[in-house]
Design an enzyme around this catalytic site. Structure first.
Site, mmCIF file in Angstrom:
data_model
loop_
_atom_site.group_PDB
_atom_site.id
_atom_site.type_symbol
_atom_site.label_atom_id
_atom_site.label_comp_id
_atom_site.label_asym_id
_atom_site.label_seq_id
_atom_site.Cartn_x
_atom_site.Cartn_y
_atom_site.Cartn_z
ATOM 1 N N ILE A 291 -18.988 -8.026 -113.788
ATOM 2 C CA ILE A 291 -20.094 -8.518 -112.360
ATOM 3 C C ILE A 291 -21.378 -9.409 -112.666
ATOM 4 O O ILE A 291 -21.709 -10.439 -111.866
ATOM 5 C CB ILE A 291 -20.052 -7.549 -112.020
ATOM 6 C CG1 ILE A 291 -18.291 -6.841 -111.238
ATOM 7 C CG2 ILE A 291 -20.693 -7.526 -110.423
ATOM 8 C CD1 ILE A 291 -18.251 -7.697 -109.799
ATOM 9 N N TYR A 292 -22.214 -8.404 -113.573
ATOM 10 C CA TYR A 292 -23.745 -9.217 -113.506
ATOM 11 C C TYR A 292 -23.569 -10.635 -114.354
ATOM 12 O O TYR A 292 -24.671 -11.684 -114.207
ATOM 13 C CB TYR A 292 -24.179 -7.924 -114.332
ATOM 14 C CG TYR A 292 -24.653 -6.965 -113.331
ATOM 15 C CD1 TYR A 292 -26.133 -7.475 -113.253
ATOM 16 C CD2 TYR A 292 -24.091 -6.156 -113.598
ATOM 17 C CE1 TYR A 292 -26.341 -6.473 -111.371
ATOM 18 C CE2 TYR A 292 -24.905 -5.154 -111.753
ATOM 19 C CZ TYR A 292 -25.782 -5.156 -111.490
ATOM 20 O OH TYR A 292 -26.466 -4.508 -110.242
ATOM 21 N N HIS A 293 -22.181 -10.777 -115.391
ATOM 22 C CA HIS A 293 -21.262 -12.490 -116.080
ATOM 23 C C HIS A 293 -21.617 -13.062 -115.303
ATOM 24 O O HIS A 293 -22.368 -14.457 -114.761
ATOM 25 C CB HIS A 293 -20.963 -12.080 -116.936
ATOM 26 C CG HIS A 293 -20.747 -13.000 -117.482
ATOM 27 N ND1 HIS A 293 -21.100 -13.421 -118.761
ATOM 28 C CD2 HIS A 293 -19.870 -14.089 -117.423
ATOM 29 C CE1 HIS A 293 -20.108 -14.586 -119.204
ATOM 30 N NE2 HIS A 293 -19.040 -14.785 -117.971
ATOM 31 N N CYS A 296 -25.188 -14.032 -113.068
ATOM 32 C CA CYS A 296 -26.163 -14.870 -113.638
ATOM 33 C C CYS A 296 -25.533 -16.080 -113.655
ATOM 34 O O CYS A 296 -26.251 -17.226 -113.951
ATOM 35 C CB CYS A 296 -26.153 -13.992 -115.073
ATOM 36 S SG CYS A 296 -26.909 -13.025 -115.446
ATOM 37 N N TYR A 448 -26.820 4.244 -109.460
ATOM 38 C CA TYR A 448 -27.419 3.397 -110.181
ATOM 39 C C TYR A 448 -28.818 4.944 -111.186
ATOM 40 O O TYR A 448 -28.438 4.999 -112.151
ATOM 41 C CB TYR A 448 -27.738 2.480 -109.823
ATOM 42 C CG TYR A 448 -27.560 1.234 -109.842
ATOM 43 C CD1 TYR A 448 -25.770 1.007 -110.582
ATOM 44 C CD2 TYR A 448 -28.325 0.003 -109.395
ATOM 45 C CE1 TYR A 448 -25.836 -0.096 -110.184
ATOM 46 C CE2 TYR A 448 -26.594 -1.142 -110.107
ATOM 47 C CZ TYR A 448 -26.126 -1.352 -110.855
ATOM 48 O OH TYR A 448 -25.041 -2.612 -110.687
#
Length: 660
Positions: A291-293, A296, A448
């Protein structure tokens, strides 16, 4: 009575006008300190300013922004009247806008709405999850308020937004307290605000409540917040990327501000540096979270587009865009046929239509890339690559694939290097997707950070034992640093072998064999002098209703549509099958119980111990009968595999070398 009502109404209107006027700050020469009055188009503003006519100068500047068309926000623009007037903005946006009028905000989508009081209490912490308090200061309901204003033309939305903007500015002064600075002025939250404020600005700038005096307040606040970021950049990771991209965008959207060029240069410098550091040679972002890939990728794209708008795109070298393309292709290779990606690290499910749209947008930037076009058009255009299984060896994502359509079998494995905050101690874990069903979704992250109780809930999801890999005494891996020993593909056998130094004095070597493009054999070796209880863990989808057979150490799903899975230990030595507590989190702060189990045996000496597990998708309600025989040449110690599998009486030979 009628005259009394009229008098009360007039009194209320007068009172409202009085207090609104009372909030207006008197304009002075210093009000214009942040504005570059020599910027092309501001000649009239500068003339009035030089003459000391500050009110008129601010009014002229406001007219300039109301007429400005060349500078575009990626969200909303001044010329978008027909896009919104009389149009439905969606139930969710309308609810956010209307609740905001009552000071009922939803800081985080994982929770509902909370009442922050008539006199807004920006310190209110209704759920002891840090994300709730951080994200309150992203003020994500302001843009829906602007959309509601543009749709309805009702000035109540604009009036309330101006009031809330001023209230936030007044009550969250930088330096008010260490605690407040921690939440209201965390650089990521500041960058979130400066990213959304230009679009919000464009939605409200035409309002009569958007006065010349408020314009100067807005520009000074925006400049102060943006200038804060370069002095307080996050150390690394996606936070730093977000901040750099947004400061670049701020300079591109408000080129009339004195510091605009400085902001653009700062953002470009950081992104040019970090894209080389944070993106591995195979295109995987170093946090190893799908997801963070993808997030970015969007960061790098937005930055590039902002630079184009500002006329400074040449400041990004050609390698910048090539790296972005490589990241996009990496996303394609770790996508299942339904466009989902594994929930490794702090990932969650992603909307299919949203991802298709994303691929379509990506393909427009790289029109020659057939795979991006294929995925962006749902197969209508473009072309698939000439490979199925694929290794992203630097990032440690390995995909076994026999096709790209809904009938395919796809397993995606994580076995990578050490990673940043969002990664988990889970090397060896995998998700298996067969004919439209993800049988083994990753556990996810649930939440988190927050107080002790919230942290405890997060840590449950980060345990190695709740992932599909090997543990020693159910402890978390100490090191995630997988070394690829072998990756090979062929018509009938694809192989991954890696070794991870999981524990002190214990390496975990895992081999996954994709046999005949149909099923998997997983060979696990625990190598080293450490002793204790070994376990190879598996988790299943919440609705799988598995049957546990402890006699032959097998677990089978029982889906009525006949699309099922068998997981069975084929060890000839004693292995015990035990059920475990299982949970999965597809969305933030939401969790579901699900089946989980482990094959266990003791390790009492320095000798290596092995597990052999077959993962076999099958059609129907009766699982195949599977047995194994080690042939004479088989030698686990030397890495020579020579075995015979019997599957419903049909013999299959498995021969390979784990090390070359």
């Amino acid at each position: 009575m009628k005259n009394l009502k009229k008098t009360i109404t007039l009194l209320l209107l007068f009172t409202t006008a009085y207090f609104t006027h009372a909030q207006e700050k008197q304009l002075t020469k210093e009000s214009f300190d942040v504005v570059n009055l020599h910027y092309p188009g501001l000649e009239n503003v500068n003339q009035l300013f030089t003459s000391g006519k500050y009110d008129e100068a601010a009014r002229a500047l406001l007219n300039y922004y109301r007429e400005r068309r060349k500078i575009k926000s990626p969200d909303f623009n001044v010329g978008d009247e027909t896009r919104f007037r009389g149009k439905d903005i969606g139930k969710a946006n309308q609810l956010k806008a209307d609740n905001a009028l009552l000071h009922q905000f939803q800081p985080h989508k994982g929770y509902g709405y909370f009442d922050y009081g008539t006199d807004i209490n920006w310190d209110y912490w209704p759920v002891k999850d840090n994300e709730v308090r951080w994200q309150l200061h992203r003020v994500t309901w302001w843009q829906p308020m602007g959309m509601a204003y543009r749709s309805s033309g009702d000035e109540k939305y604009a009036k309330e937004w101006v009031s809330q903007f001023r209230d936030w500015e007044k009550k969250n002064v930088l330096g008010r307290s260490k605690e407040n600075d921690q939440f209201a002025w965390r650089p990521l939250e500041v960058s979130e605000r400066i990213q959304s404020l230009p679009g919000t600005f464009n939605l409200f700038v035409v309002s009569s409540n958007f006065t010349p005096a408020f314009l100067m307040e807005f520009l000074n606040s925006f400049s102060k917040q943006t200038a804060y970021i370069p002095k307080n950049y996050s150390k690394e990771g996606n936070h730093l990327l977000f901040e750099a991209q947004r400061i670049l965008s701020a300079g591109a959207f408000f080129p009339e501000l004195k510091a605009a060029e400085e902001w653009r240069k700062s953002g470009i410098e950081i992104l040019n540096r970090e894209i080389k550091l944070q993106v591995l040679p195979d295109g995987v972002q170093w946090e190893l979270s799908p997801i963070y890939h993808a997030a970015c990728i969007e960061i790098f794209l937005k930055a590039y587009n902002s630079a184009k708008m500002a006329g400074v795109a040449k400041e990004f070298p050609e390698t910048y865009s090539k790296t972005i393309e490589k990241m996009m292709v990496a996303t394609a290779n770790i996508s299942f046929p339904d466009y989902s990606t594994p929930m490794f690290g702090d990932s969650w499910t992603f909307d299919k239509n949203g991802r298709i749209k994303q691929f379509l947008n990506w393909s427009k930037m790289f029109p020659e890339n057939g795979l991006l076009k294929y995925l962006g058009t749902a197969g209508a255009e473009g072309q698939l690559p000439n490979y199925g299984s694929h290794a992203l060896s630097d990032g440690g994502f390995y995909t076994f694939r026999n096709g790209w359509n809904d009938k395919s079998t796809v397993m995606i494995v994580k076995a990578g290097p050490p990673a940043e905050f969002h990664a988990q101690p889970d090397n060896g874990t995998f998700e298996l997707w067969v004919k439209g069903r993800n049988f083994t979704p990753d556990t996810g992250c649930y939440i988190y950070s927050g107080d002790a109780e919230v942290t405890k809930m997060r840590n449950w999801y980060r345990q190695t034992r709740v992932h599909s890999t090997l543990t020693l005494d159910n402890q978390n891996m100490i090191i995630t640093k997988a070394k690829e020993n072998k990756w090979s593909t062929s018509k009938n056998l694809d192989q991954l072998t890696y070794t991870n130094p999981s524990y002190t004095d214990l390496n975990h070597q895992r081999t996954i064999l994709f046999i005949d493009q149909k099923y998997f054999l997983i060979l696990d070796k625990a190598i080293g002098k450490a002793t204790g209880n070994l376990g190879v863990h598996f988790q299943l989808k919440e609705d799988s209703k598995p049957v546990f057979n402890k006699t032959n150490n097998s677990v089978t799903t029982t889906y009525e549509d006949g699309n099922n899975l068998l997981i069975q230990s084929l060890n000839t030595d004693r292995v015990t099958l035990n059920e475990e507590d299982g949970k999965v989190s597809y969305q933030y702060a939401k969790e579901i119980a699900r089946p989980a189990f482990v094959f266990e045996k003791p390790k009492t000496t320095a000798a290596a111990q092995s597990f052999i597990t077959v993962v076999y998708p099958y059609d129907g309600t009766k699982a195949p009968e599977i047995s194994i025989k080690m042939n004479k040449a088989n030698d686990f110690e030397k890495g020579i595999i020579d075995m015979s599998l019997q599957i419903d009486g049909k013999k299959s030979e498995v021969k390979t070398n784990l090390n070359d």
